[in-house]
Write a protein that holds these residues in place. Structure first.
Motif, PDB file in Angstrom:
ATOM      1  N   ALA A   1       0.835  -1.110   0.054  1.00 44.37           N
ATOM      2  CA  ALA A   1       0.037   0.012   0.067  1.00 44.37           C
ATOM      3  C   ALA A   1       0.761   1.211   0.117  1.00 44.37           C
ATOM      4  O   ALA A   1       0.505   2.202  -0.701  1.00 44.37           O
ATOM      5  CB  ALA A   1      -1.132  -0.107   1.103  1.00 44.37           C
ATOM      6  N   ALA A   2       1.979   1.196   0.684  1.00 42.62           N
ATOM      7  CA  ALA A   2       2.683   2.180   0.960  1.00 42.62           C
ATOM      8  C   ALA A   2       4.193   2.169   1.119  1.00 42.62           C
ATOM      9  O   ALA A   2       4.506   0.736   1.710  1.00 42.62           O
ATOM     10  CB  ALA A   2       2.378   3.225   1.822  1.00 42.62           C
ATOM     11  N   ALA A   3       5.088   3.052   0.934  1.00 44.29           N
ATOM     12  CA  ALA A   3       6.422   2.857   1.147  1.00 44.29           C
ATOM     13  C   ALA A   3       7.240   4.137   1.537  1.00 44.29           C
ATOM     14  O   ALA A   3       6.548   5.007   1.287  1.00 44.29           O
ATOM     15  CB  ALA A   3       7.132   2.330  -0.220  1.00 44.29           C
ATOM     16  N   ILE A   4       8.307   4.167   2.224  1.00 40.16           N
ATOM     17  CA  ILE A   4       9.050   5.354   2.520  1.00 40.16           C
ATOM     18  C   ILE A   4      10.523   4.993   1.834  1.00 40.16           C
ATOM     19  O   ILE A   4      11.144   4.000   2.068  1.00 40.16           O
ATOM     20  CB  ILE A   4       9.294   5.392   4.185  1.00 40.16           C
TER      21      ILE A   4
ATOM     22  N   LEU B   1      10.781  10.401   0.777  1.00 42.46           N
ATOM     23  CA  LEU B   1       9.479  10.371   0.031  1.00 42.46           C
ATOM     24  C   LEU B   1       8.487   9.322   0.529  1.00 42.46           C
ATOM     25  O   LEU B   1       8.938   8.153   0.881  1.00 42.46           O
ATOM     26  CB  LEU B   1       9.776  10.197  -1.465  1.00 42.46           C
ATOM     27  N   GLN B   2       7.327   9.562   0.973  1.00 42.91           N
ATOM     28  CA  GLN B   2       6.324   8.878   0.988  1.00 42.91           C
ATOM     29  C   GLN B   2       5.798   8.259  -0.406  1.00 42.91           C
ATOM     30  O   GLN B   2       5.409   9.259  -0.952  1.00 42.91           O
ATOM     31  CB  GLN B   2       5.360   9.278   1.821  1.00 42.91           C
ATOM     32  N   LYS B   3       5.706   7.101  -0.471  1.00 42.84           N
ATOM     33  CA  LYS B   3       5.085   6.590  -1.782  1.00 42.84           C
ATOM     34  C   LYS B   3       3.831   5.894  -1.305  1.00 42.84           C
ATOM     35  O   LYS B   3       3.886   4.921  -0.408  1.00 42.84           O
ATOM     36  CB  LYS B   3       6.004   5.651  -2.637  1.00 42.84           C
ATOM     37  N   ARG B   4       2.837   5.964  -2.013  1.00 42.77           N
ATOM     38  CA  ARG B   4       1.505   5.216  -1.976  1.00 42.77           C
ATOM     39  C   ARG B   4       1.088   4.707  -3.307  1.00 42.77           C
ATOM     40  O   ARG B   4       0.870   5.150  -4.370  1.00 42.77           O
ATOM     41  CB  ARG B   4       0.306   6.461  -1.262  1.00 42.77           C
TER      42      ARG B   4
END
Lengths: 565, 565
Positions: free
Chosen positions: A179-182, A194-197
């Motif tokens: 769902a997401a990653a940093i 960066l936060q990635k969704r």
């Protein structure tokens, strides 16, 4: 979270254990089923069976109630292969654009729901179809012509298992995307975070074409795989076998509405034999996915013309048998005769071409000549054909009124070009005396008559083909698969070296091989969760039930990147 | 087990930890690299850099040694964008059928090897390409025109990381299929046990088309995904950028031979600008997979004509920016100016269209007018253009001699239809005074001039587009993505509601969105293992680097069923 999404998640909780067990079965590929595979063990008992029969009879001669958008008029021309009488059911014929518009309106809320919410609704649909499996089985019998047991198991529980299998793969493919990653990296003296969704985005509207003789088996997996990954579905049944799909569509719509989603995520698109709408549907600018089951000819057109839509096909082919050497002849010819008779060879997995070396088949100390083998196979077929009750159970009925003519043409050609080992004839069905029936035709030819047997001859038509030697038999048989397409293949040999060459040859030709199988299981039985059905390596189709490739491209991935402190 | 397979398995052991770490990165999608991302940290040190430069210089003016089958003649017409002089290298032009024949001969042993043996060889290829990364970077610089750093990182380590990422996904997809299963079920009074063995079968020969401006970045993942899944590869480089792929092909062939496999699993297929061979390659009856990177126009033809071959495309599109509100203007225009200047916007991820609401951009208490914004962006571009050393590092060189003409055409149109905010001009490259260079053109137009900016204008061309309001700006920008294709998108807004609408809009349009990013990272930087590159939801391509769908259909599954006691 929307009310509908919450309802879907509650359904997921109810079905999570079943879906997890199915996923485990996909990984280990042993026997598994969520359902009772024989009608007598269905949890609804005799009452469910009777209710299904009664619901079917109550539907005859009436309009099929399906409240969906864009109705233009009503069509319906189904004829029961068992009574040869019209079913007298009519269905809404819809304006294509109206179906797409409705699907596109329904899509955003469905696409926005969590995958688990969609999976919950899909599993509930499966549950409802299982509860109504006896009605569905009647619908399949009286459109496709299948026997009662096959209609229940093959078109019922096994088809539903393939559907759940597709759901398990869809869940696995979707779960592969976090769902997401940093993401953090230094650029010069600065550290950037960066936060990635990641978001799963469905492709768009899927058109699911279903065939006349086995409508549900590919339809359930395709419909459920599309729904689970967020895509609305327009079901386009063969005009002679609408009822099984009309029932499935209505069930889908009811479950969707009950959960709070739009029913227009699943609609029915009917046409008639004289006014087919298939090409318009494939080329519609809003068609994003095509799932096609049907003839090799239209399937090839679909494969060539579907782009930019994704396309998954299963058509048909020339399934082959090579008999090289046996421990005992009788169990082999009995199994072959049963399988070549099963549903009058109207299955995409039915064997058609049986290759025998000219110098015969080794059987212990002796050799069985090609002629002797052909006669034994003919006799085994005759022993089924001669017993009306057994013939009814195994051969069932002939779906299309055109099939007997094709059988007669092949018989005529067989007489000219080789020898008819077993004539085809109608048999009297014990329960349905008006049924359209034909026992299998078996023709003996030499390997030169490829124009006769080198393509699929649909219906109860088999060939015993004499090849120069065992290597030639295998070469010809795998050539059939490669050039004409094939889903199944069968080899009988006691020679490990020959079996190894057969494995390599059929693997390269892309046919699933069964070695030395005899006994009560139909040779072409395809088990959900265990057998990969269709390889995509030959013209018999490009999609496999079920692998990751069947589901992984039905959704796409978008992402949003935002700096975080 | 063959000697070659054993060698592959030994290589797998050497690289297993790296591949497992890469697989873990694919699942968590944080930062990861197997390589040093700046040249000064390369393990080969300064010696490696010098050796790469010297090997490149030694190659100039000479035939490229590549001992592969079917050579017809030699071709080569590369010109360095930095010297505007021919490289003077010629390459074998091969007979297409001979390449396919060689690939098909090489395939069985490769296909029969365990997936891990193939993965081991692939990882060894990656290692060798990394060892030779400085030579590869020189080749990219002097064909594509990239700057030194981008040639090393973007076309070197990042491209290799994307290749390893593809290997990790290929391994996961192949591992999803078990080697064997025991399936057991009762039929009547009999219990049947079948042993099922599953075999991974490659599709066949893959044609990998690589582009002129960023040849390795898509090539490495496609080549490695194909090889890992058992498919031979024919590499078809753009005729103006052959050298980077010729080097890669030679490395692949050397590693394959060293392991004991046929080098003909990877061959080079050269053509010329006047005698292109691309269509013949796509339509070759033995082409089973097409991986295409290049123009949108030819890409669309490939998508329409590749069937029955599988087809994976990445072309290009109209990448957009919406500036709605900012905390501070300066960091935003600086980031935009840098990214729009980066490699003279010759990247498939370069932004082209910057949308601004007519009533301006909110910035704290004040509003910045569209005109003021355009001038600030132009000034930020000019501050790079005016500094020859910085311009060289950022803008690098113009790959195609046709590009300056396109820039001039757009400048002329801009003068007629709007206003030129920043003229394009050659700049003097500090190191390569003969380099073909152009600073970015920036044109201000109203949202009506879609015929100008509604498609990709390749090269250093940007538009500042005034839309009626912020909603219109977002609607126009997402329309560009939907209709013209897009890979990236950028939004600047301090309004969470607007950001949410932008997220939804770009997700539906299938563009990857970056929000409010400023600072040292190029806005369009795409990180292997973390960023999904290309969604497949718009015309900019149908394949994603990297998801399961990129690999799962490159091989198929056949099976053998045998009764066991």
């Amino acid at each position: 979270m929307s009310v509908a999404e919450a309802a879907g998640l509650r359904l997921y909780e109810q079905h999570a254990a079943a879906l997890e067990a199915a996923a485990q079965a996909c990984r280990t590929r042993g026997w598994f089923s969520l359902f009772q595979e024989t009608p007598d063990k269905h949890p609804g008992g005799e009452a469910a069976r009777a209710a299904g029969l009664s619901a079917f009879q109550g539907q005859l001669g009436r309009r099929f109630e399906l409240d969906q958008p864009g109705m233009v008029d009503r069509v319906g021309e189904e004829v029961s292969p068992y009574s040869c009488e019209p079913l007298g059911i009519d269905y809404p014929r819809a304006d294509l654009d109206a179906l797409f518009d409705a699907a596109r309106r329904a899509m955003p809320a469905w696409a926005a729901a969590a995958p688990r919410a969609r999976l919950g609704v899909c599993m509930e649909i499966v549950d409802r179809l299982y509860a109504d499996v006896f009605l569905g089985a009647q619908a399949v019998m009286h459109t496709a012509g299948q026997g009662a047991l096959m209609s229940y198991a093959g078109s019922g529980t096994n088809a539903l298992d393939r559907g759940v299998e597709a759901l398990a793969y869809a869940q696995a493919a979707m779960a592969d995307v976090p769902a997401a990653a940093i993401w953090e990296r230094r650029f010069g003296s600065t550290t950037l975070r960066l936060q990635k969704r990641y978001r799963l985005v469905p492709r768009g509207v899927a058109a699911v074409f279903t065939c006349a003789t086995f409508p549900t088996w590919n339809a359930y997996p395709a419909m459920l795989a599309n729904l689970a990954t967020g895509n609305p579905v327009i079901v386009k049944p063969h005009p002679t076998a609408i009822l099984p799909m009309a029932l499935a569509v209505r069930t889908c719509r009811e479950v969707l509405v009950a959960a709070g989603f739009s029913p227009d995520l699943v609609t029915l698109c009917c046409d008639t034999v004289v006014e087919p709408i298939g090409k318009d549907l494939v080329k519609h600018p809003r068609t994003a996915i095509v799932d096609f089951t049907g003839s090799a000819r239209f399937g090839a057109w679909v494969e060539d013309n579907a782009a930019p839509a994704l396309c998954f096909t299963e058509t048909s082919g020339v399934n082959t048998v090579v008999v090289e050497s046996v421990e005992a002849l009788e169990p082999v010819v009995r199994s072959l005769a049963t399988t070549m008779s099963l549903f009058s060879a109207q299955m995409c997995t039915s064997p058609q071409n049986v290759y025998v070396p000219r110098d015969g088949i080794r059987c212990g100390e002796r050799r069985i000549g090609a002629e002797e083998f052909g006669e034994a196979l003919a006799a085994a077929i005759e022993s089924i054909a001669a017993d009306g009750r057994r013939a009814g159970q195994i051969m069932a009925a002939i779906q299309s009124p055109a099939t007997p003519g094709l059988v007669d043409e092949m018989a005529e050609a067989g007489r000219r070009r080789g020898r008819v080992l077993q004539e085809s004839r109608p048999y009297l069905h014990a329960e349905f005396p008006a049924a359209r029936t034909r026992t299998p035709l078996l023709v003996a030819v030499d390997a030169g008559a490829r124009d006769l047997y080198g393509e699929e001859r649909f219906g109860p038509i088999g060939f015993v083909i004499t090849a120069a030697d065992r290597a030639a038999a295998l070469a010809e048989a795998t050539r059939d698969a490669r050039e004409g397409g094939a889903i199944t293949a069968f080899v009988y040999s006691t020679d490990p070296g020959f079996l190894e060459r057969a494995e390599d040859g059929y693997a390269a030709a892309g046919a699933q091989l069964t070695c030395n199988l005899t006994g009560p299981m139909p040779l072409n039985f395809a088990a959900a969760y265990s057998d990969y059905h269709v390889t995509g390596l030959n013209p018999a189709g490009n999609a496999t039930l079920t692998d990751l490739a069947f589901v992984a491209s039905r959704f796409r991935i978008t992402q949003v990147r935002t700096p975080v402190g």
